[in-house]
Design an enzyme around this catalytic site. Sequence first.
Site, PDB file in Angstrom:
ATOM      1  N   ARG A 118       8.279 -43.040  14.796  1.00 14.69           N
ATOM      2  CA  ARG A 118       8.949 -42.678  13.548  1.00 14.69           C
ATOM      3  C   ARG A 118       8.950 -41.175  13.260  1.00 14.69           C
ATOM      4  NH1 ARG A 118       5.813 -46.444   9.538  1.00 14.69           N
ATOM      5  NH2 ARG A 118       4.131 -45.789  10.924  1.00 14.69           N
ATOM      6  N   ASP A 147       8.025 -49.583  11.418  1.00 15.01           N
ATOM      7  CA  ASP A 147       7.718 -49.164  12.783  1.00 15.01           C
ATOM      8  C   ASP A 147       8.531 -50.019  13.755  1.00 15.01           C
ATOM      9  OD1 ASP A 147       6.664 -48.525  15.273  1.00 15.01           O
ATOM     10  OD2 ASP A 147       4.605 -48.439  14.540  1.00 15.01           O
ATOM     11  N   CYS A 186       3.543 -40.027  10.882  1.00 11.23           N
ATOM     12  CA  CYS A 186       3.419 -41.485  10.971  1.00 11.23           C
ATOM     13  C   CYS A 186       2.042 -41.805  11.551  1.00 11.23           C
ATOM     14  CB  CYS A 186       4.570 -42.111  11.775  1.00 11.23           C
ATOM     15  SG  CYS A 186       4.589 -41.747  13.539  1.00 11.23           S
TER      16      CYS A 186
END
EC number: 3.1.3.48
Length: 147
Positions: A15, A120, A9
């Site tokens: 994440r 996110d 990410c």
Amino acid sequence: MTHRILFVCLGNIRRSPAAEGVFRVLMPDAQTDSAGTGDWHVGEPPYGPMQVAAQARGIDLSDLRARQFTAADFTRFDLILGMDMQNIADIEALRPAGNATPVRLFTEFAPETGATHVPDPYYTRDFDGALDLIRAAAAGLRKHLGH
């Protein structure tokens, strides 16, 4: 066959470490890691609220530390998974000439969700929703790998 899978990410504190944590529970024999395309959080543990949400599901992220994605990751892993299309573009920008390691969008493994990326949760504040999507994609990935 041991699968070597990297989850990527932007900052590697929400994440991608959550994806790594979920997947290592589903497939403990796989070699997993996570990384960020940016360097802002190198050495830091996963974001507190993400750790709390994961822990509530029995997933411990406390041993993970952020690191930055590098071109060497293309040879260290069999599959690289980005959480969104910007991550994919940033990963591909570092691909060494002649390297054929697959780079895919993580949500491709959860088509039933209709998700085009893992949002996110820093911005959405929906850590449980992100974990639900990550769990669906991780389950799809496990099935894709024949387990």
